[in-house]
Scaffold this motif. Structure first.
Motif, PDB file in Angstrom:
ATOM      1  N   ARG A  17      -0.634  -0.105   4.753  1.00 20.47           N
ATOM      2  CA  ARG A  17      -1.393   0.030   3.507  1.00 20.47           C
ATOM      3  C   ARG A  17      -0.745  -0.802   2.399  1.00 20.47           C
ATOM      4  NH1 ARG A  17      -0.940   3.731  -0.427  1.00 20.47           N
ATOM      5  NH2 ARG A  17       0.205   5.186   0.880  1.00 20.47           N
ATOM      6  N   GLU A  18       0.590  -0.797   2.328  1.00 17.14           N
ATOM      7  CA  GLU A  18       1.293  -1.599   1.329  1.00 17.14           C
ATOM      8  C   GLU A  18       1.052  -3.091   1.560  1.00 17.14           C
ATOM      9  OE1 GLU A  18       5.350  -0.321   1.543  1.00 17.14           O
ATOM     10  OE2 GLU A  18       4.878   1.660   0.751  1.00 17.14           O
ATOM     11  N   LEU A  19       1.049  -3.506   2.827  1.00 16.48           N
ATOM     12  CA  LEU A  19       0.826  -4.913   3.143  1.00 16.48           C
ATOM     13  C   LEU A  19      -0.615  -5.342   2.836  1.00 16.48           C
ATOM     14  CD1 LEU A  19       2.823  -5.162   6.482  1.00 16.48           C
ATOM     15  CD2 LEU A  19       3.441  -6.214   4.295  1.00 16.48           C
ATOM     16  N   GLN A  20      -1.540  -4.403   2.878  1.00 16.29           N
ATOM     17  CA  GLN A  20      -2.937  -4.695   2.539  1.00 16.29           C
ATOM     18  C   GLN A  20      -3.091  -5.022   1.060  1.00 16.29           C
ATOM     19  OE1 GLN A  20      -4.899  -1.118   4.319  1.00 16.29           O
ATOM     20  NE2 GLN A  20      -6.546  -2.580   4.637  1.00 16.29           N
ATOM     21  N   LYS A  21      -2.206  -4.513   0.236  1.00 19.16           N
ATOM     22  CA  LYS A  21      -2.239  -4.758  -1.216  1.00 19.16           C
ATOM     23  C   LYS A  21      -3.601  -4.417  -1.814  1.00 19.16           C
ATOM     24  CE  LYS A  21       1.270  -8.277  -0.836  1.00 19.16           C
ATOM     25  NZ  LYS A  21       1.564  -9.669  -0.686  1.00 19.16           N
ATOM     26  N   ASN A  22      -4.116  -3.244  -1.450  1.00 24.07           N
ATOM     27  CA  ASN A  22      -5.401  -2.740  -1.971  1.00 24.07           C
ATOM     28  C   ASN A  22      -6.582  -3.660  -1.686  1.00 24.07           C
ATOM     29  OD1 ASN A  22      -4.250  -0.369  -3.061  1.00 24.07           O
ATOM     30  ND2 ASN A  22      -3.562  -1.525  -4.848  1.00 24.07           N
ATOM     31  N   LYS A  23      -6.425  -4.534  -0.712  1.00 26.58           N
ATOM     32  CA  LYS A  23      -7.499  -5.457  -0.345  1.00 26.58           C
ATOM     33  C   LYS A  23      -8.303  -4.831   0.795  1.00 26.58           C
ATOM     34  CE  LYS A  23      -8.067  -9.824   2.014  1.00 26.58           C
ATOM     35  NZ  LYS A  23      -7.369 -10.594   3.007  1.00 26.58           N
ATOM     36  N   LYS A  24      -9.612  -4.834   0.641  1.00 24.67           N
ATOM     37  CA  LYS A  24     -10.473  -4.370   1.734  1.00 24.67           C
ATOM     38  C   LYS A  24     -10.393  -5.390   2.859  1.00 24.67           C
ATOM     39  CE  LYS A  24     -12.970  -0.853  -0.030  1.00 24.67           C
ATOM     40  NZ  LYS A  24     -12.844   0.466   0.498  1.00 24.67           N
ATOM     41  N   ILE A  79      13.033 -11.277   1.029  1.00 21.34           N
ATOM     42  CA  ILE A  79      12.221 -12.502   0.962  1.00 21.34           C
ATOM     43  C   ILE A  79      10.775 -12.151   0.602  1.00 21.34           C
ATOM     44  CG2 ILE A  79      11.259 -14.414   2.314  1.00 21.34           C
ATOM     45  CD1 ILE A  79      14.193 -14.851   1.500  1.00 21.34           C
ATOM     46  N   ARG A  80      10.244 -11.099   1.224  1.00 21.63           N
ATOM     47  CA  ARG A  80       8.866 -10.678   0.903  1.00 21.63           C
ATOM     48  C   ARG A  80       8.747 -10.281  -0.566  1.00 21.63           C
ATOM     49  NH1 ARG A  80       5.175  -9.611   5.004  1.00 21.63           N
ATOM     50  NH2 ARG A  80       6.033  -9.711   7.102  1.00 21.63           N
ATOM     51  N   ARG A  81       9.776  -9.584  -1.080  1.00 20.40           N
ATOM     52  CA  ARG A  81       9.759  -9.161  -2.487  1.00 20.40           C
ATOM     53  C   ARG A  81       9.733 -10.393  -3.397  1.00 20.40           C
ATOM     54  NH1 ARG A  81      12.672  -9.105  -6.642  1.00 20.40           N
ATOM     55  NH2 ARG A  81      14.535  -9.862  -5.612  1.00 20.40           N
ATOM     56  N   ILE A  82      10.580 -11.362  -3.101  1.00 21.35           N
ATOM     57  CA  ILE A  82      10.638 -12.588  -3.904  1.00 21.35           C
ATOM     58  C   ILE A  82       9.303 -13.324  -3.848  1.00 21.35           C
ATOM     59  CG2 ILE A  82      11.697 -14.884  -4.077  1.00 21.35           C
ATOM     60  CD1 ILE A  82      14.344 -13.519  -3.129  1.00 21.35           C
ATOM     61  N   LEU A  83       8.753 -13.464  -2.646  1.00 21.68           N
ATOM     62  CA  LEU A  83       7.496 -14.199  -2.486  1.00 21.68           C
ATOM     63  C   LEU A  83       6.327 -13.505  -3.186  1.00 21.68           C
ATOM     64  CD1 LEU A  83       7.775 -15.405   1.212  1.00 21.68           C
ATOM     65  CD2 LEU A  83       8.153 -16.742  -0.868  1.00 21.68           C
ATOM     66  N   SER A  84       6.355 -12.180  -3.236  1.00 22.67           N
ATOM     67  CA  SER A  84       5.238 -11.461  -3.852  1.00 22.67           C
ATOM     68  C   SER A  84       5.347 -11.427  -5.375  1.00 22.67           C
ATOM     69  CB  SER A  84       5.140 -10.042  -3.301  1.00 22.67           C
ATOM     70  OG  SER A  84       6.234  -9.269  -3.747  1.00 22.67           O
ATOM     71  N   ASN A  87       5.728 -17.197  -8.035  1.00 21.57           N
ATOM     72  CA  ASN A  87       4.786 -18.203  -7.558  1.00 21.57           C
ATOM     73  C   ASN A  87       5.579 -19.456  -7.182  1.00 21.57           C
ATOM     74  OD1 ASN A  87       2.451 -19.503  -6.916  1.00 21.57           O
ATOM     75  ND2 ASN A  87       1.804 -19.840  -9.029  1.00 21.57           N
ATOM     76  N   LEU A  88       6.027 -19.530  -5.923  1.00 11.91           N
ATOM     77  CA  LEU A  88       6.880 -20.623  -5.480  1.00 11.91           C
ATOM     78  C   LEU A  88       6.083 -21.679  -4.731  1.00 11.91           C
ATOM     79  CD1 LEU A  88       9.869 -18.518  -4.073  1.00 11.91           C
ATOM     80  CD2 LEU A  88       9.693 -19.564  -6.329  1.00 11.91           C
ATOM     81  N   THR A  89       6.528 -22.926  -4.863  1.00 14.74           N
ATOM     82  CA  THR A  89       5.925 -24.000  -4.072  1.00 14.74           C
ATOM     83  C   THR A  89       6.462 -23.904  -2.652  1.00 14.74           C
ATOM     84  OG1 THR A  89       7.705 -25.576  -4.486  1.00 14.74           O
ATOM     85  CG2 THR A  89       5.893 -25.527  -6.100  1.00 14.74           C
ATOM     86  N   GLU A  90       5.823 -24.617  -1.742  1.00  9.78           N
ATOM     87  CA  GLU A  90       6.292 -24.629  -0.351  1.00  9.78           C
ATOM     88  C   GLU A  90       7.742 -25.125  -0.272  1.00  9.78           C
ATOM     89  OE1 GLU A  90       5.089 -26.865   3.738  1.00  9.78           O
ATOM     90  OE2 GLU A  90       3.436 -26.052   2.538  1.00  9.78           O
ATOM     91  N   ASP A  91       8.079 -26.168  -1.034  1.00 13.40           N
ATOM     92  CA  ASP A  91       9.455 -26.697  -1.042  1.00 13.40           C
ATOM     93  C   ASP A  91      10.445 -25.651  -1.562  1.00 13.40           C
ATOM     94  OD1 ASP A  91       8.676 -29.123   0.013  1.00 13.40           O
ATOM     95  OD2 ASP A  91       8.572 -30.129  -1.943  1.00 13.40           O
ATOM     96  N   GLN A  92      10.065 -24.898  -2.577  1.00 13.72           N
ATOM     97  CA  GLN A  92      10.943 -23.854  -3.112  1.00 13.72           C
ATOM     98  C   GLN A  92      11.148 -22.741  -2.092  1.00 13.72           C
ATOM     99  OE1 GLN A  92       8.570 -23.198  -6.677  1.00 13.72           O
ATOM    100  NE2 GLN A  92      10.292 -23.864  -7.963  1.00 13.72           N
ATOM    101  N   ILE A  93      10.100 -22.406  -1.359  1.00 15.89           N
ATOM    102  CA  ILE A  93      10.206 -21.369  -0.318  1.00 15.89           C
ATOM    103  C   ILE A  93      11.156 -21.841   0.778  1.00 15.89           C
ATOM    104  CG2 ILE A  93       8.944 -20.152   1.500  1.00 15.89           C
ATOM    105  CD1 ILE A  93       6.498 -20.200  -0.450  1.00 15.89           C
ATOM    106  N   ILE A  94      10.999 -23.090   1.203  1.00 15.77           N
ATOM    107  CA  ILE A  94      11.891 -23.628   2.243  1.00 15.77           C
ATOM    108  C   ILE A  94      13.340 -23.626   1.754  1.00 15.77           C
ATOM    109  CG2 ILE A  94      12.483 -25.747   3.524  1.00 15.77           C
ATOM    110  CD1 ILE A  94       9.400 -26.236   3.707  1.00 15.77           C
TER     111      ILE A  94
END
Length: 112
Positions: A17-24, A79-84, A87-94
């Motif tokens: 449910r948490e991973l769904q983020k209230n999305k149907k 990592i999930r907390r940081i990503l959520s 707003n990181l670019t792909e290069d920043q995530i890598i």
């Protein structure tokens, strides 16, 4: 459309449910989310249920009630907390991953 009822839900159902983020989500999307979070034995059970003709809804209900899920490391949680939250670019995530991975994991990442 699938909803997960919070009343008396399992820890695994709470995680989903948490991973769904209230999305149907459509049943197929929800099943994919569940599958991504199962441990290896549970994935085998899910594939067995599919082969035996269980409906998507029955499989979802089964794992939300009985699923334990794979163990999530502190690293993945962080990592999930940081990503959520950022707003990181792909290069920043890598770069974030590179700065937090050990030598063996870095080597595997470079081989991808």
């Amino acid at each position: 459309q699938s909803d997960i009822a919070p009343k008396g839900e399992s820890e695994f159902a709470k995680r989903i449910r948490e991973l769904q983020k209230n999305k149907k989500m459509e049943s197929k999307e929800l099943l994919e989310l569940i599958q991504d979070n199962l441990d290896d034995d549970e994935k085998l059970r899910l594939n067995e249920m599919i082969r035996n003709g269980y409906s998507t809804q029955d499989i979802i209900k089964y794992f939300l009630k009985h699923g334990k899920g794979r163990q999530i490391s502190e690293f993945e949680t962080e990592i999930r907390r940081i990503l959520s939250t950022q707003n990181l670019t792909e290069d920043q995530i890598i770069e974030l991953l590179r700065s937090n991975l050990g030598a063996e994991s870095l080597l595997r990442m470079e081989q991808m």
